[in-house]
Write an enzyme that holds these catalytic residues in place. Sequence first.
Site, PDB file in Angstrom:
ATOM      1  N   LYS A 198       0.835  -1.209   0.000  1.00  0.00           N
ATOM      2  CA  LYS A 198       0.000   0.000   0.000  1.00  0.00           C
ATOM      3  C   LYS A 198       0.869   1.258   0.000  1.00  0.00           C
ATOM      4  O   LYS A 198       0.629   2.192  -0.759  1.00  0.00           O
ATOM      5  CB  LYS A 198      -0.898   0.021   1.222  1.00  0.00           C
ATOM      6  CG  LYS A 198      -1.548   1.379   1.486  1.00  0.00           C
ATOM      7  CD  LYS A 198      -2.463   1.394   2.686  1.00  0.00           C
ATOM      8  CE  LYS A 198      -1.744   1.583   3.972  1.00  0.00           C
ATOM      9  NZ  LYS A 198      -1.457   3.007   4.338  1.00  0.00           N
ATOM     10  N   ASN A 199       1.914   1.274   0.850  1.00  0.00           N
ATOM     11  CA  ASN A 199       2.673   2.508   1.030  1.00  0.00           C
ATOM     12  C   ASN A 199       3.668   2.769  -0.086  1.00  0.00           C
ATOM     13  O   ASN A 199       4.210   3.863  -0.188  1.00  0.00           O
ATOM     14  CB  ASN A 199       3.346   2.522   2.409  1.00  0.00           C
ATOM     15  CG  ASN A 199       2.277   2.627   3.510  1.00  0.00           C
ATOM     16  OD1 ASN A 199       1.120   2.964   3.228  1.00  0.00           O
ATOM     17  ND2 ASN A 199       2.639   2.307   4.729  1.00  0.00           N
ATOM     18  N   ARG A 213      -4.293  10.909   4.068  1.00  0.00           N
ATOM     19  CA  ARG A 213      -3.230  11.913   4.115  1.00  0.00           C
ATOM     20  C   ARG A 213      -2.327  11.789   2.892  1.00  0.00           C
ATOM     21  O   ARG A 213      -1.782  12.760   2.400  1.00  0.00           O
ATOM     22  CB  ARG A 213      -2.363  11.701   5.364  1.00  0.00           C
ATOM     23  CG  ARG A 213      -3.021  11.791   6.691  1.00  0.00           C
ATOM     24  CD  ARG A 213      -2.107  11.253   7.760  1.00  0.00           C
ATOM     25  NE  ARG A 213      -0.740  11.741   7.594  1.00  0.00           N
ATOM     26  CZ  ARG A 213      -0.372  12.962   7.943  1.00  0.00           C
ATOM     27  NH1 ARG A 213      -1.245  13.807   8.402  1.00  0.00           N
ATOM     28  NH2 ARG A 213       0.871  13.350   7.789  1.00  0.00           N
ATOM     29  N   CYS A 215      -3.927  12.720  12.755  1.00  0.00           N
ATOM     30  CA  CYS A 215      -4.718  11.508  12.515  1.00  0.00           C
ATOM     31  C   CYS A 215      -4.687  10.682  13.784  1.00  0.00           C
ATOM     32  O   CYS A 215      -4.266  11.112  14.830  1.00  0.00           O
ATOM     33  CB  CYS A 215      -4.216  10.774  11.293  1.00  0.00           C
ATOM     34  SG  CYS A 215      -2.946   9.613  11.686  1.00  0.00           S
ATOM     35  N   ARG A 233       1.492  14.294  13.253  1.00  0.00           N
ATOM     36  CA  ARG A 233       1.985  14.081  11.895  1.00  0.00           C
ATOM     37  C   ARG A 233       2.152  15.376  11.103  1.00  0.00           C
ATOM     38  O   ARG A 233       1.454  15.638  10.128  1.00  0.00           O
ATOM     39  CB  ARG A 233       1.094  13.081  11.176  1.00  0.00           C
ATOM     40  CG  ARG A 233       1.041  11.786  11.961  1.00  0.00           C
ATOM     41  CD  ARG A 233       0.227  10.725  11.322  1.00  0.00           C
ATOM     42  NE  ARG A 233       0.971  10.097  10.236  1.00  0.00           N
ATOM     43  CZ  ARG A 233       0.431   9.108   9.505  1.00  0.00           C
ATOM     44  NH1 ARG A 233      -0.792   8.712   9.739  1.00  0.00           N
ATOM     45  NH2 ARG A 233       1.128   8.558   8.534  1.00  0.00           N
ATOM     46  N   ILE A 289       4.008  18.258   8.585  1.00  0.00           N
ATOM     47  CA  ILE A 289       4.661  18.070   7.271  1.00  0.00           C
ATOM     48  C   ILE A 289       5.720  19.149   7.049  1.00  0.00           C
ATOM     49  O   ILE A 289       6.039  19.520   5.916  1.00  0.00           O
ATOM     50  CB  ILE A 289       3.622  18.076   6.124  1.00  0.00           C
ATOM     51  CG1 ILE A 289       2.835  19.381   6.100  1.00  0.00           C
ATOM     52  CG2 ILE A 289       2.673  16.894   6.211  1.00  0.00           C
ATOM     53  CD1 ILE A 289       2.046  19.544   4.796  1.00  0.00           C
ATOM     54  N   ASP A 335       4.556   0.174  12.019  1.00  0.00           N
ATOM     55  CA  ASP A 335       3.280  -0.347  11.505  1.00  0.00           C
ATOM     56  C   ASP A 335       3.032  -1.782  11.927  1.00  0.00           C
ATOM     57  O   ASP A 335       1.961  -2.320  11.655  1.00  0.00           O
ATOM     58  CB  ASP A 335       3.242  -0.254   9.971  1.00  0.00           C
ATOM     59  CG  ASP A 335       3.143   1.174   9.512  1.00  0.00           C
ATOM     60  OD1 ASP A 335       3.309   1.429   8.307  1.00  0.00           O
ATOM     61  OD2 ASP A 335       2.922   2.060  10.363  1.00  0.00           O
ATOM     62  N   ARG A 363      -8.800   0.128   4.764  1.00  0.00           N
ATOM     63  CA  ARG A 363      -7.938   1.114   4.101  1.00  0.00           C
ATOM     64  C   ARG A 363      -6.669   0.443   3.588  1.00  0.00           C
ATOM     65  O   ARG A 363      -6.070   0.881   2.622  1.00  0.00           O
ATOM     66  CB  ARG A 363      -7.531   2.213   5.092  1.00  0.00           C
ATOM     67  CG  ARG A 363      -8.636   3.150   5.473  1.00  0.00           C
ATOM     68  CD  ARG A 363      -8.100   4.273   6.310  1.00  0.00           C
ATOM     69  NE  ARG A 363      -6.922   4.882   5.688  1.00  0.00           N
ATOM     70  CZ  ARG A 363      -6.235   5.876   6.241  1.00  0.00           C
ATOM     71  NH1 ARG A 363      -6.612   6.358   7.411  1.00  0.00           N
ATOM     72  NH2 ARG A 363      -5.195   6.391   5.637  1.00  0.00           N
TER      73      ARG A 363
HETATM   74  C1  EPZ Z   1       4.404   6.664   6.472  1.00  0.00           C
HETATM   75  O1  EPZ Z   1       3.750   7.725   7.157  1.00  0.00           O
HETATM   76  C2  EPZ Z   1       3.392   5.538   6.387  1.00  0.00           C
HETATM   77  N1  EPZ Z   1       2.234   5.978   5.603  1.00  0.00           N
HETATM   78  C3  EPZ Z   1       2.938   5.109   7.783  1.00  0.00           C
HETATM   79  O2  EPZ Z   1       2.106   3.977   7.626  1.00  0.00           O
HETATM   80  C4  EPZ Z   1       4.170   4.678   8.586  1.00  0.00           C
HETATM   81  O3  EPZ Z   1       3.761   4.403   9.904  1.00  0.00           O
HETATM   82  C5  EPZ Z   1       5.209   5.798   8.589  1.00  0.00           C
HETATM   83  O4  EPZ Z   1       5.539   6.189   7.233  1.00  0.00           O
HETATM   84  C6  EPZ Z   1       6.504   5.373   9.261  1.00  0.00           C
HETATM   85  O5  EPZ Z   1       7.021   4.246   8.597  1.00  0.00           O
HETATM   86  C7  EPZ Z   1       2.338   5.958   4.255  1.00  0.00           C
HETATM   87  O6  EPZ Z   1       3.355   5.581   3.696  1.00  0.00           O
HETATM   88  C8  EPZ Z   1       1.124   6.386   3.494  1.00  0.00           C
HETATM   89  P1  EPZ Z   1       6.888   9.713   8.547  1.00  0.00           P
HETATM   90  P2  EPZ Z   1       4.451   9.190   7.181  1.00  0.00           P
HETATM   91  O7  EPZ Z   1       6.874  10.984   7.809  1.00  0.00           O
HETATM   92  O8  EPZ Z   1       5.174   9.396   5.915  1.00  0.00           O
HETATM   93  C9  EPZ Z   1       7.584  12.981  11.929  1.00  0.00           C
HETATM   94  C10 EPZ Z   1       0.178   2.685   7.783  1.00  0.00           C
HETATM   95  O9  EPZ Z   1      -0.259   2.086   8.763  1.00  0.00           O
HETATM   96  N2  EPZ Z   1       7.518  13.972  10.836  1.00  0.00           N
HETATM   97  O10 EPZ Z   1       7.972   8.709   8.281  1.00  0.00           O
HETATM   98  O11 EPZ Z   1       3.439  10.170   7.596  1.00  0.00           O
HETATM   99  C11 EPZ Z   1       6.240  12.305  12.166  1.00  0.00           C
HETATM  100  O12 EPZ Z   1       5.453  13.087  13.035  1.00  0.00           O
HETATM  101  C12 EPZ Z   1       0.719   4.086   7.960  1.00  0.00           C
HETATM  102  O13 EPZ Z   1       0.272   2.216   6.620  1.00  0.00           O
HETATM  103  C13 EPZ Z   1       7.814  15.296  11.119  1.00  0.00           C
HETATM  104  O14 EPZ Z   1       8.108  15.653  12.257  1.00  0.00           O
HETATM  105  O15 EPZ Z   1       5.501   8.966   8.369  1.00  0.00           O
HETATM  106  C14 EPZ Z   1       6.654  10.999  12.791  1.00  0.00           C
HETATM  107  O16 EPZ Z   1       6.898  11.191  14.174  1.00  0.00           O
HETATM  108  C15 EPZ Z   1       0.478   4.615   9.373  1.00  0.00           C
HETATM  109  N3  EPZ Z   1       7.776  16.208  10.107  1.00  0.00           N
HETATM  110  C16 EPZ Z   1       7.987  10.676  12.109  1.00  0.00           C
HETATM  111  O17 EPZ Z   1       8.438  11.900  11.525  1.00  0.00           O
HETATM  112  C17 EPZ Z   1       7.448  15.855   8.814  1.00  0.00           C
HETATM  113  O18 EPZ Z   1       7.434  16.728   7.933  1.00  0.00           O
HETATM  114  C18 EPZ Z   1       7.886   9.641  10.990  1.00  0.00           C
HETATM  115  O19 EPZ Z   1       6.835  10.049  10.127  1.00  0.00           O
HETATM  116  C19 EPZ Z   1       7.149  14.498   8.559  1.00  0.00           C
HETATM  117  C20 EPZ Z   1       7.195  13.572   9.575  1.00  0.00           C
END
Ligand code: EPZ
Length: 433
Positions: free
Chosen positions: A22-23, A96, A120, A125, A127, A308, A400
């Site tokens: 999915k991701n 998202r 969420c 989360r 960006i 995850d 999802r």
């Molecule tokens: C991706 O989310 C996945 N989603 C998530 O899977 C997964 O848990 C996550 O990566 C970690 O592996 C998709 O790929 C669609 P991150 P993402 O940016 O990209 C912080 C599932 O169950 N952060 O790696 O949102 C954030 O708050 C989902 O399939 C910032 O601070 O995760 C977190 O603490 C749930 N600033 C950490 O980084 C930013 O600009 C990791 O988040 C971005 C992130």
Amino acid sequence: MEQYVIKGKTPLRGEVVIGGAKNAALGILAAAVMTDGHCKIENMPNVRDTNVLLQAMEAIGANIRRIDDNTVDISGKEIDALGNITIDNEFIRKIRASYYLIGALLGKYKKAQVALPGGCDIGSRPIDQHIKGFEALGATIRIEHGMIIAEADELIGSHIYLDVVSVGATINIMLAAVMAEGRTIIENAAKEPHIVDIANFLNSMGANIKGAGTDVIRIKGVKELHGTEYSIIPDQIEAGTFMMAAVATRGDVLIKNVIPKHLEAISAKLIEIGATVEEFDEAVRVSATHRLKQTNIKTLPYPGFPTDMQPQMAITLALSEGTSIITESIFENRFKYVDELARMGAKIKVEGNTAVIEGVEGFTGAKVSAPDLRAGAALVIAGLAAEGFTAIEKIGYIQRGYENFEGKLRALGGQIEKVSSEKEIQKFKLKVG
Ligand code: EPZ
């Protein structure tokens, strides 16, 4: 309201085939709008997240032809390059990952307008790292009326250091940089298998990306991208979920269409607590015949133990002998399933980002509610392991990210059905006795 009803205590046995990741799919579908050519994408998981993203892409004029449930042909040719390329809140509120269209549309059209994703179920989360990358490439970012508006006269390659290892930011910056002028380096990049898959997809379109899968990704901008044909890698987390279901029910399952290397952190932990994991070229066989032992888990970016998989691992440890500790280092609110699990007899105490799990002999079935995607899948595993009947509400979360989850579990002997009324629950109970 649809829910799952489960009669537990049946060891899962047999074979299951894992679908596309999915991701990886979400980044690949978004990237497909970056060419006027056609992209034929295979092994796409037919789940809510991918279907919502395809709707968002259609809404801005992408040409989407569904060849079958898991194959789609996409062309960005019709996207109105002059008008407002706006991904509105309807799509972002649902998933998202629609925000990958910012990087894709900015990268190709030098403009994008996407509703800001809210927080969420598993944390705030932010960006900020996505925005940091876009601005480093020369884009101007404005936040107005809940929309992110990204514009650039031109995008120039840049040396970007991520303050946080972020999957989403790594993907979004890669998308914005592949057609920028000159070279871009992304330092402290995420290394997940889906990052590599998206980079490979973009390279198959004519991009020039090196180093995906390491913490330094080097991109040389190209003038344009062409169409391609591509098959998405197997889903590491769907595979891991079935590995946990196999051991939590003391079953014996051959999990096919996987890349064992992507499962190493999960396999290592299962072996450590006494499960059997046998690796083949494109499959793993997982079994447990006795009660497993405790261990400690800290979720980390790949290749560490995946966040995850944290809820699913917690179920297995909640049934193991001894006390285990799980530290969730990625998200700040990913233990919401603990209250639901307590209703089934689990003994877990959450203090901040740590859960202390005191293993119990077994669970008893109960009415529970899925708090988010992976926690929902974990509650299904708990129901399959529990004595008696479990009903799980809010299974939309689970749909999802898992294609035909109940069908695959039934094929392994799991007694589970998707129902939408009390009457159907009674019918299920009569049928399984
Ligand atoms: C991706 O989310 C996945 N989603 C998530 O899977 C997964 O848990 C996550 O990566 C970690 O592996 C998709 O790929 C669609 P991150 P993402 O940016 O990209 C912080 C599932 O169950 N952060 O790696 O949102 C954030 O708050 C989902 O399939 C910032 O601070 O995760 C977190 O603490 C749930 N600033 C950490 O980084 C930013 O600009 C990791 O988040 C971005 C992130």
